[in-house]
Scaffold this motif. Structure first.
Motif, PDB file in Angstrom:
ATOM      1  N   ASN A 106       0.810  -1.217   0.000  1.00  0.00           N
ATOM      2  CA  ASN A 106       0.000   0.000   0.000  1.00  0.00           C
ATOM      3  C   ASN A 106       0.845   1.270   0.000  1.00  0.00           C
ATOM      4  O   ASN A 106       0.307   2.370  -0.123  1.00  0.00           O
ATOM      5  CB  ASN A 106      -0.938   0.021   1.208  1.00  0.00           C
ATOM      6  N   ASN A 107       2.156   1.124   0.152  1.00  0.00           N
ATOM      7  CA  ASN A 107       3.037   2.293   0.131  1.00  0.00           C
ATOM      8  C   ASN A 107       3.217   2.865  -1.274  1.00  0.00           C
ATOM      9  O   ASN A 107       3.717   3.974  -1.426  1.00  0.00           O
ATOM     10  CB  ASN A 107       4.410   1.940   0.714  1.00  0.00           C
ATOM     11  N   LYS A 489      18.331   3.189  -5.439  1.00  0.00           N
ATOM     12  CA  LYS A 489      17.223   4.098  -5.127  1.00  0.00           C
ATOM     13  C   LYS A 489      16.000   3.357  -4.600  1.00  0.00           C
ATOM     14  O   LYS A 489      14.934   3.939  -4.436  1.00  0.00           O
ATOM     15  CB  LYS A 489      16.858   4.917  -6.366  1.00  0.00           C
ATOM     16  N   ASN A 490      16.155   2.068  -4.355  1.00  0.00           N
ATOM     17  CA  ASN A 490      15.087   1.248  -3.775  1.00  0.00           C
ATOM     18  C   ASN A 490      13.809   1.302  -4.612  1.00  0.00           C
ATOM     19  O   ASN A 490      12.702   1.434  -4.098  1.00  0.00           O
ATOM     20  CB  ASN A 490      14.784   1.676  -2.335  1.00  0.00           C
ATOM     21  N   ARG A 491      13.973   1.151  -5.913  1.00  0.00           N
ATOM     22  CA  ARG A 491      12.817   1.152  -6.809  1.00  0.00           C
ATOM     23  C   ARG A 491      11.950  -0.083  -6.576  1.00  0.00           C
ATOM     24  O   ARG A 491      10.750  -0.061  -6.788  1.00  0.00           O
ATOM     25  CB  ARG A 491      13.287   1.204  -8.266  1.00  0.00           C
ATOM     26  N   PHE A 492      12.605  -1.191  -6.150  1.00  0.00           N
ATOM     27  CA  PHE A 492      11.868  -2.421  -5.847  1.00  0.00           C
ATOM     28  C   PHE A 492      11.776  -2.575  -4.329  1.00  0.00           C
ATOM     29  O   PHE A 492      12.367  -3.485  -3.747  1.00  0.00           O
ATOM     30  CB  PHE A 492      12.577  -3.623  -6.476  1.00  0.00           C
ATOM     31  N   GLY A 493      11.054  -1.696  -3.707  1.00  0.00           N
ATOM     32  CA  GLY A 493      11.008  -1.693  -2.251  1.00  0.00           C
ATOM     33  C   GLY A 493       9.625  -1.773  -1.669  1.00  0.00           C
ATOM     34  O   GLY A 493       9.433  -1.387  -0.504  1.00  0.00           O
ATOM     35  N   TYR A 494       8.674  -2.288  -2.427  1.00  0.00           N
ATOM     36  CA  TYR A 494       7.291  -2.280  -1.941  1.00  0.00           C
ATOM     37  C   TYR A 494       6.838  -3.614  -1.341  1.00  0.00           C
ATOM     38  O   TYR A 494       5.775  -3.672  -0.746  1.00  0.00           O
ATOM     39  CB  TYR A 494       6.335  -1.864  -3.070  1.00  0.00           C
ATOM     40  N   TYR A 495       7.629  -4.657  -1.524  1.00  0.00           N
ATOM     41  CA  TYR A 495       7.243  -5.971  -1.013  1.00  0.00           C
ATOM     42  C   TYR A 495       8.169  -6.350   0.127  1.00  0.00           C
ATOM     43  O   TYR A 495       9.287  -6.775  -0.084  1.00  0.00           O
ATOM     44  CB  TYR A 495       7.305  -7.028  -2.139  1.00  0.00           C
ATOM     45  N   ASN A 496       7.715  -6.120   1.361  1.00  0.00           N
ATOM     46  CA  ASN A 496       8.502  -6.456   2.544  1.00  0.00           C
ATOM     47  C   ASN A 496       9.972  -6.040   2.386  1.00  0.00           C
ATOM     48  O   ASN A 496      10.857  -6.881   2.300  1.00  0.00           O
ATOM     49  CB  ASN A 496       8.390  -7.966   2.845  1.00  0.00           C
ATOM     50  N   PRO A 497      10.222  -4.734   2.363  1.00  0.00           N
ATOM     51  CA  PRO A 497      11.550  -4.215   2.004  1.00  0.00           C
ATOM     52  C   PRO A 497      12.646  -4.616   2.971  1.00  0.00           C
ATOM     53  O   PRO A 497      12.408  -4.834   4.150  1.00  0.00           O
ATOM     54  CB  PRO A 497      11.334  -2.700   2.005  1.00  0.00           C
ATOM     55  N   ILE A 498      13.860  -4.686   2.427  1.00  0.00           N
ATOM     56  CA  ILE A 498      15.037  -4.989   3.257  1.00  0.00           C
ATOM     57  C   ILE A 498      15.793  -3.737   3.658  1.00  0.00           C
ATOM     58  O   ILE A 498      16.694  -3.800   4.487  1.00  0.00           O
ATOM     59  CB  ILE A 498      15.993  -5.984   2.553  1.00  0.00           C
ATOM     60  N   VAL A 499      15.454  -2.605   3.059  1.00  0.00           N
ATOM     61  CA  VAL A 499      16.068  -1.325   3.463  1.00  0.00           C
ATOM     62  C   VAL A 499      14.965  -0.281   3.634  1.00  0.00           C
ATOM     63  O   VAL A 499      13.873  -0.421   3.116  1.00  0.00           O
ATOM     64  CB  VAL A 499      17.086  -0.821   2.433  1.00  0.00           C
TER      65      VAL A 499
END
Length: 499
Positions: A106-107, A489-499
């Motif tokens: 949802n982010n 840039k954390n473009r793939f950061g929407y699924y249970n992110p590690i950073v």
């Protein structure tokens, strides 16, 4: 020039409300279309297909905020869309099955849905030992395609989930006791990484990225195709569907623990799994345990294992024999028509991994489940209680993939799964409270021994800390380092992110 024009218009779209049918949106679609393949489709809010493309297995509770959907039809389409999004800092999310239930999805706000469903091919290799699978392929598609050639692969537990999604986080399966998790069968992958480039990853090419894909793959790119191991289908299955009354819970889970003991004589072809569920025909007042004993082989081969469950005195026993691999999903309730595959309904879960069933904790969780599902809002809910087997899983070196070490150590995968209708705020609040209570009840025994909590990343609900999902050892630091390298840039950061 056309790509720049499209990007400018899409950037405008991402920063203001949509006006249905406006000329500028048509222009944006036309400009971007020139750089996509002929079968790609761009859809905006208000278009006829928009609502259908928003439906998820957990909506409306999980509803990423999109202003445009790009249904890609080729690998190049994925590259083009990612490059456009990157140039103008528009967020995006790749979608296939749409069954992820973590709140972190949802982010995403004012973003692009990159819909992968047109990349749905399955091609068996010439040697028959591997298959190349498109990044938009669903479980039921690969299963049927390979079955026609007498083959199968280790893929997800439900027909309605994608092949790539479960694999990138692990991939539990009825076949894991023989061949390991889905990710253990990954041979190579083609990925659109954050830069927009295509990268081939395997144990010999970009080996560190390949390692990261196996357990934290959602964080590193969009998989456009995968090469996975395939196996000959040796025989059909025998499946015992057994229903136990509430007063058998302690005896049942004590027996299940015996199957996980190091000295247990358990065939790799045996898979065990169960549910807390309400079945009024079996017990009109209390929930029951619906348990499945599945064996890849004949009834005569399966019977010695089933006999131990029969001896407990269940309410009922149904035996399905000579079940082929495609039919297996229907017999176990994991087919497209099963409740787990119904879309556009609220769903919430909270994954729990355990080294053993603590009988006091199980009984506490069962009592809670009874109270929760006595409420008509949640009376179709279940609790997953899974022991698929670890022989094949533990055959792989724990350091060979990014998968949390606890995922290979703990044989039990559990989760309350609550369904409810509508979008009432109080009901949603109550659902969260119930899943937390069930999770904590199941963890009670673990907490008493001071063992660290672990949640299977694909069952995480967005509340867990990173070590709980990705491991309490040094691999999280390695993953973060690789994240900086491949997705700074954390473009793939929407699924249970590690950073």
């Amino acid at each position: 020039m056309f790509l720049l024009t499209a990007a400018v218009w899409l950037l405008c779209i991402a920063r203001r409300p949509y006006a249905s049918g406006s000329y500028d949106l048509q222009l944006a679609a036309s400009a971007l279309s020139l750089h996509l393949s002929k079968d790609a489709i761009i859809t905006f809010p208000g278009d006829a297909r928009w609502d259908d493309l928003q439906v998820r297995g957990a909506s409306p509770r999980i509803s990423p905020d999109y202003n445009v959907v790009v249904e890609v039809a080729t690998e190049s389409d994925v590259q083009t869309t990612v490059a456009l999004a990157n140039r103008f800092n528009i967020p995006f999310l790749a979608v296939t099955g749409g069954h992820g239930w973590t709140t972190t999805l949802n982010n995403l706000s004012y973003g692009i849905q990159i819909n992968m469903r047109k990349l749905n091919t399955t091609t068996l290799g010439q040697n028959g030992n591997t298959a190349t699978v498109g990044g938009g392929t669903m479980q039921y598609e690969i299963t049927r395609s390979l079955f026609a050639s007498g083959k199968y692969a280790v893929t997800g537990l439900g027909e309605c989930v994608s092949v790539a999604g479960p694999l990138l986080g692990g991939g539990h399966s009825l076949l894991q006791n023989q061949y390991g998790y889905s990710l253990d069968g990954l041979v190579s992958a083609r990925i659109v990484v954050a830069s927009g480039k295509i990268v081939e990853a395997s144990r010999t090419k970009h080996a560190d990225l390949f390692w990261a894909l196996q357990g934290a793959g959602h964080q590193f790119g969009i998989v456009t195709s995968l090469e996975v191991k395939t196996y000959d289908i040796p025989s059909n299955w025998t499946v015992y569907s057994i229903i136990f009354a509430a007063d058998k819970v302690k005896e049942l889970f004590s027996l299940i623990n015996e199957f996980e003991e190091p000295s247990a004589e358990r065939s790799a072809k045996l898979a065990l799994t169960g549910l807390f569920v309400r079945i009024p025909a079996a017990d009109p007042v209390n929930p029951v345990v619906a348990y499945t004993v599945a064996y890849e082989g004949t009834e005569a081969e399966a019977e010695p294992y089933a006999a131990r469950f029969k001896a407990l005195g269940p309410i009922s026993i149904t035996v399905s024999t000579d079940v082929n691999y495609v039919e297996l999903y229907t017999v176990t309730g994991n087919n497209l028509g099963g409740q787990p595959c119904r879309r556009n309904q609220n769903i919430a879960g909270a994954g729990v991994s355990l080294p053993t069933w603590d009988l006091e904790s199980v009984r506490k969780a069962f009592t809670l489940f009874g109270n929760i599902t006595a409420d008509p809002r949640f009376n179709t809910s279940i609790t997953l209680m899974e022991n698929y087997g670890m022989q094949g899983v533990r055959a792989f070196d724990v350091s060979s993939t990014a998968l949390a070490p606890e995922e290979r150590e703990y044989p039990i995968l559990a989760s309350p799964v609550l369904w409810w209708v509508g979008d009432d705020a109080q009901t949603t609040k109550d659902a969260y409270a119930h899943t937390r209570a069930m999770r904590d009840a199941l963890y009670t025994g673990l907490d008493r021994t001071n063992q660290k909590r672990h949640c299977y990343v694909n069952y995480a609900n967005g509340e867990e800390d990173r070590p709980e999902m990705y491991g309490h050892d040094a691999r999280l630091a390695k993953l973060i380092k690789l994240k900086v390298e491949w997705d700074p840039k954390n473009r793939f950061g929407y699924y249970n992110p590690i950073v």
